[in-house]
Design an enzyme around this catalytic site. Structure first.
Site, short mmCIF file in Angstrom:
data_model
loop_
_atom_site.label_atom_id
_atom_site.label_comp_id
_atom_site.label_asym_id
_atom_site.label_seq_id
_atom_site.Cartn_x
_atom_site.Cartn_y
_atom_site.Cartn_z
CG MET A 162 32.07 53.41 -16.80
SD MET A 162 32.39 55.03 -17.52
CE MET A 162 33.24 55.86 -16.17
CB CYS A 180 33.57 38.01 -10.07
SG CYS A 180 32.77 38.37 -11.66
CB SER A 233 40.42 57.80 -22.84
OG SER A 233 39.06 58.20 -22.71
CE1 TYR A 254 27.52 55.90 -14.16
CE2 TYR A 254 29.07 57.72 -13.99
CZ TYR A 254 27.79 57.25 -14.23
OH TYR A 254 26.80 58.15 -14.53
CG ASP A 295 37.38 59.76 -25.50
OD1 ASP A 295 37.26 58.52 -25.47
OD2 ASP A 295 37.71 60.43 -24.49
CD GLU A 296 33.87 59.39 -22.48
OE1 GLU A 296 32.81 58.73 -22.48
OE2 GLU A 296 34.80 59.15 -21.69
CB ILE A 300 23.90 62.14 -19.14
CG1 ILE A 300 23.62 61.42 -20.47
CG2 ILE A 300 25.27 62.80 -19.18
CD1 ILE A 300 23.58 62.35 -21.67
CG MET A 301 25.98 61.99 -12.38
SD MET A 301 25.54 61.16 -10.83
CE MET A 301 26.85 59.91 -10.76
#
Length: 210
Positions: A11, A144, A16, A174, A83-84, A166-167
């Site tokens: 993430m 870090c 994108s 995230y 995408d995704e 999946i959320m």
């Protein structure tokens, strides 16, 4: 010869942005880039690819009824960008393979490799197996200076390691972390759950003794 590329990253690694930048490069050369995005990702509106810095572009929505091969055959784009891509299913990934092999159109799919539990998404699994070239889009761990390879799900700032795969969510849900920080977060969460269970057991025992 066209190829199927899978570019994965944690993430907030700028996937994108890469989709939109690549599309812009094609368009500047007078070429057509056909963009796809799964229907399930509606954070910024259905059929919209949006980067965290605010750049956005419309895309074809991937649904169970969409025939990507027929659309590509009709439109004849110079490139297809997805995408995704982790949200694709097996048949959709194979459709991308057919577009590359039979229509000779290059396809670049961007997405997560694994979920918040470290398990491969269906789309990522098949892309890892079938892509001609696999590339990593890198970013840094939020805790870090190591490279982020994991996606840690959080609720109210607290790491969560249980729940549905999946959320849909962004930075509020995230954060990208390295494997070490992910492991430390999991251990800390396990200690908290154990402490909560002991506390609950003690409360029940106290009530029974009254």
């Amino acid at each position: 010869m066209a190829k199927l590329y899978f570019r994965y990253g944690a993430m907030n690694s700028g996937k994108s942005i890469e989709v939109l930048r690549t599309a812009h490069n094609y368009e500047e050369q007078g070429k057509q880039a056909l963009l796809f995005t799964p229907a399930i990702d509606d954070r910024y509106g259905t059929g919209i690819i949006t980067s965290r810095i605010g750049i956005r572009k419309e895309a074809v929505v991937i649904t169970s009824k969409l025939d990507m091969y027929k659309l590509a055959e009709r439109e004849k784009p110079d490139c297809i960008l997805v995408d995704e891509a982790q949200f694709l299913n097996e048949s959709q990934v194979k459709a991308l393979c057919d577009i590359v092999d039979e229509l000779n159109i290059p396809v670049i799919a961007y997405g997560l490799r694994a979920d918040f539990q470290g398990k491969l998404f269906e789309g990522s699994y098949h892309l890892m197996a079938l892509a001609d070239k696999i590339e990593e889009v890198k970013t840094v761990c939020w805790h870090c200076q190591r490279k982020a390879t994991m996606n840690m799900r959080c609720k109210d700032g607290v790491p969560v390691f249980e729940g549905e795969q999946i959320m849909i969510g962004g930075n509020e849900s995230y954060v990208p972390v390295c494997r070490k920080c992910y492991s430390e977060g999991r251990k800390q969460a396990a200690k908290q759950r154990s402490a909560q269970r002991r506390c609950k057991v003690n409360q029940i025992n106290d009530e029974l003794e009254k």
